[in-house]
Scaffold this active site. Structure first.
Site, PDB file in Angstrom:
ATOM      1  N   GLY A 209      -8.420  -1.916 -14.718  1.00  0.00           N
ATOM      2  CA  GLY A 209      -9.469  -2.717 -15.576  1.00  0.00           C
ATOM      3  C   GLY A 209      -9.111  -4.137 -15.959  1.00  0.00           C
ATOM      4  O   GLY A 209      -9.850  -4.647 -16.838  1.00  0.00           O
TER       5      GLY A 209
ATOM      6  N   LYS B 177       0.919  -1.146   0.001  1.00  0.00           N
ATOM      7  CA  LYS B 177       0.031   0.004   0.040  1.00  0.00           C
ATOM      8  C   LYS B 177       0.910   1.246   0.067  1.00  0.00           C
ATOM      9  O   LYS B 177       1.923   1.232   0.499  1.00  0.00           O
ATOM     10  CB  LYS B 177      -0.867  -0.177   1.381  1.00  0.00           C
ATOM     11  CG  LYS B 177      -1.531   1.404   1.635  1.00  0.00           C
ATOM     12  CD  LYS B 177      -2.934   1.272   0.670  1.00  0.00           C
ATOM     13  CE  LYS B 177      -3.567   2.576   0.830  1.00  0.00           C
ATOM     14  NZ  LYS B 177      -4.588   2.981  -0.162  1.00  0.00           N
TER      15      LYS B 177
ATOM     16  N   CYS C 251      -2.112  10.316  -6.342  1.00  0.00           N
ATOM     17  CA  CYS C 251      -3.489   9.967  -5.571  1.00  0.00           C
ATOM     18  C   CYS C 251      -4.378  11.069  -5.602  1.00  0.00           C
ATOM     19  O   CYS C 251      -3.896  12.335  -5.267  1.00  0.00           O
ATOM     20  CB  CYS C 251      -2.922   9.811  -4.038  1.00  0.00           C
ATOM     21  SG  CYS C 251      -4.429   9.256  -3.013  1.00  0.00           S
TER      22      CYS C 251
HETATM   23  C1  FMN Z   1      -9.302   0.408  -2.695  1.00  0.00           C
HETATM   24  C2  FMN Z   1      -8.054   1.045  -3.499  1.00  0.00           C
HETATM   25  C3  FMN Z   1      -7.126   1.556  -3.091  1.00  0.00           C
HETATM   26  C4  FMN Z   1      -5.976   2.090  -3.853  1.00  0.00           C
HETATM   27  N1  FMN Z   1      -4.982   2.789  -3.458  1.00  0.00           N
HETATM   28  C5  FMN Z   1      -3.669   2.877  -3.932  1.00  0.00           C
HETATM   29  C6  FMN Z   1      -2.578   3.597  -3.311  1.00  0.00           C
HETATM   30  O1  FMN Z   1      -2.469   3.499  -2.136  1.00  0.00           O
HETATM   31  N2  FMN Z   1      -1.794   3.792  -4.247  1.00  0.00           N
HETATM   32  C7  FMN Z   1      -1.655   3.700  -5.494  1.00  0.00           C
HETATM   33  O2  FMN Z   1      -0.889   4.047  -6.247  1.00  0.00           O
HETATM   34  N3  FMN Z   1      -3.017   3.321  -6.108  1.00  0.00           N
HETATM   35  C8  FMN Z   1      -3.891   2.969  -5.156  1.00  0.00           C
HETATM   36  N4  FMN Z   1      -5.329   2.583  -6.096  1.00  0.00           N
HETATM   37  C9  FMN Z   1      -5.315   2.614  -7.409  1.00  0.00           C
HETATM   38  C10 FMN Z   1      -4.735   1.086  -7.858  1.00  0.00           C
HETATM   39  O3  FMN Z   1      -3.402   0.661  -7.739  1.00  0.00           O
HETATM   40  C11 FMN Z   1      -5.236   1.197  -9.689  1.00  0.00           C
HETATM   41  O4  FMN Z   1      -3.941   1.970  -9.969  1.00  0.00           O
HETATM   42  C12 FMN Z   1      -6.467   1.459 -10.100  1.00  0.00           C
HETATM   43  O5  FMN Z   1      -7.427   1.051  -9.035  1.00  0.00           O
HETATM   44  C13 FMN Z   1      -6.775   0.751 -11.376  1.00  0.00           C
HETATM   45  O6  FMN Z   1      -6.639  -0.543 -11.259  1.00  0.00           O
HETATM   46  P1  FMN Z   1      -7.831  -1.447 -11.383  1.00  0.00           P
HETATM   47  O7  FMN Z   1      -8.710  -1.062 -12.458  1.00  0.00           O
HETATM   48  O8  FMN Z   1      -7.149  -2.538 -11.329  1.00  0.00           O
HETATM   49  O9  FMN Z   1      -8.501  -1.177  -9.981  1.00  0.00           O
HETATM   50  C14 FMN Z   1      -6.295   1.928  -5.028  1.00  0.00           C
HETATM   51  C15 FMN Z   1      -7.409   1.429  -5.671  1.00  0.00           C
HETATM   52  C16 FMN Z   1      -8.363   0.913  -4.992  1.00  0.00           C
HETATM   53  C17 FMN Z   1      -9.696   0.327  -5.675  1.00  0.00           C
END
Ligand code: FMN
Length: 311
Positions: free
Chosen positions: A250, A47, A130
């Site tokens: 995605g 994280k 972020c």
């Molecule tokens: C619950 C949650 C928490 C996230 N926290 C972070 C984070 O702490 N740092 C970060 O770089 N991205 C964070 N993200 C973004 C994800 O790493 C990713 O870039 C984004 O969700 C797109 O990927 P996905 O479509 O597979 O969810 C978070 C995403 C979710 C869903």
């Protein structure tokens, strides 16, 4: 049985497969990171950490959506020193360890990157994107700040540094960012973070579905795959060959992962699908990717990597 070699590397760090967890879901505590280690994720990604422990934003701050998720977590994490202390135990779990750091200023990022440079982590991903901290702009959308930050962060040690980018939507922004990245020894970029400041309204309750920032949150999952693919593709065409790209956005099945490969990704990360399905998603997606590549007659990632065919 035909097999496919899904091994890859990022900045010289060998990864047994093309898939790993993304920073965010289920990677904040030791217990969660241990589960990632036991899964088919090819690395243990933490994280994003900050200088101090953070509770994060008020609940509800995450919601599943039919085609993904919206979240405004606000970086709840244990504080970077806790992850620094965990590094030897994480390394002992037998996989490359990637730490994500997300300071609120260049000074904070310098302190955290310096500390992890002296640790045994394999890679450092600096989160410039972020969207969920009230009052804080995303560094990735401030090109001057990105340039000053990279000048300061890329001279702190030999451990490879990568940058987690926000999604861009304009060719001029891809070009501006790639021009800056090409000036510094950035070893990889990870794109994309969630699409920031989107709003989902529940018409029954007549309210947003998450509480922080008046309901504005980062959109993730299927909705953003075309954006993630376009960002990987644009940066692959604009960045020097020695800057690698981790695709995220995605991915929930093997074909999604394959599409990122065609766009030019060297590895991919999974966030929302891991949140929804649990750690079994890594093996399932790996098996699906393998089956799809077998069907195509491909035996290794390089058979399809960056080979999107023009129409
Ligand atoms: C619950 C949650 C928490 C996230 N926290 C972070 C984070 O702490 N740092 C970060 O770089 N991205 C964070 N993200 C973004 C994800 O790493 C990713 O870039 C984004 O969700 C797109 O990927 P996905 O479509 O597979 O969810 C978070 C995403 C979710 C869903």
């Amino acid at each position: 049985m035909t097999t496919v070699d899904l091994s890859t590397n990022i900045a010289g760090v060998a990864l047994k497969s093309y898939l790993m967890n993304a920073s965010g879901p289920k990677c904040t505590t030791w217990e969660e990171l241990e589960v990632v280690a036991q899964s088919a994720s090819s690395a243990i990604m933490t994280k994003s950490c900050t200088m101090e422990y953070r509770e994060g934003n008020p609940e509800p701050r995450y919601s599943d959506l039919p085609l993904g998720s919206i979240q405004s977590m606000g970086l709840p994490n244990l504080g970077y020193k806790a992850y620094l202390e965990m590094v030897p135990r994480l390394k002992a779990l037998g996989k490359p360890v990637i730490v994500s750091i997300s300071g609120f200023s260049i000074k904070e990022n310098i302190e955290m990157v310096s500390a992890f440079q002296k640790s045994d982590v394999d890679l450092i991903e600096v989160n410039f994107s972020c969207p969920n901290i009230p009052g804080k702009a995303q560094v990735a959308y401030d090109f001057e700040q990105v340039e000053s930050a990279l000048a300061a962060l890329t001279v702190l040690g030999d451990k490879p540094i990568g940058i987690k980018l926000a999604p861009y939507f304009d060719m001029s922004h891809f070009i501006a960012m790639a021009t800056i990245l090409n000036k510094f020894p950035v070893k990889f970029i990870t794109c994309v973070n969630s699409i920031g400041n989107t709003l989902i309204i529940d018409p029954e309750t007549e309210s947003p579905i998450i509480k922080p920032k008046g309901g504005f949150g980062g959109l993730c999952g299927d909705y953003i795959k075309p954006v993630g693919l376009a960002n990987v593709r644009a940066f692959r065409e604009l960045l020097d060959d020695d800057v690698q790209i981790i695709g995220v956005g995605g991915i929930k099945n093997g074909v999604d992962a394959f599409e990122y490969l065609l766009a030019g990704a060297d590895a991919v990360q999974i966030a929302t699908c891991f949140e929804k399905e649990g750690e079994g998603c890594f093996k399932r997606i790996e098996d699906e990717l393998t089956a799809f590549m077998v069907k195509k007659g491909y035996t290794q990632l390089s058979d399809a990597k960056n080979k999107l065919k023009p129409l």
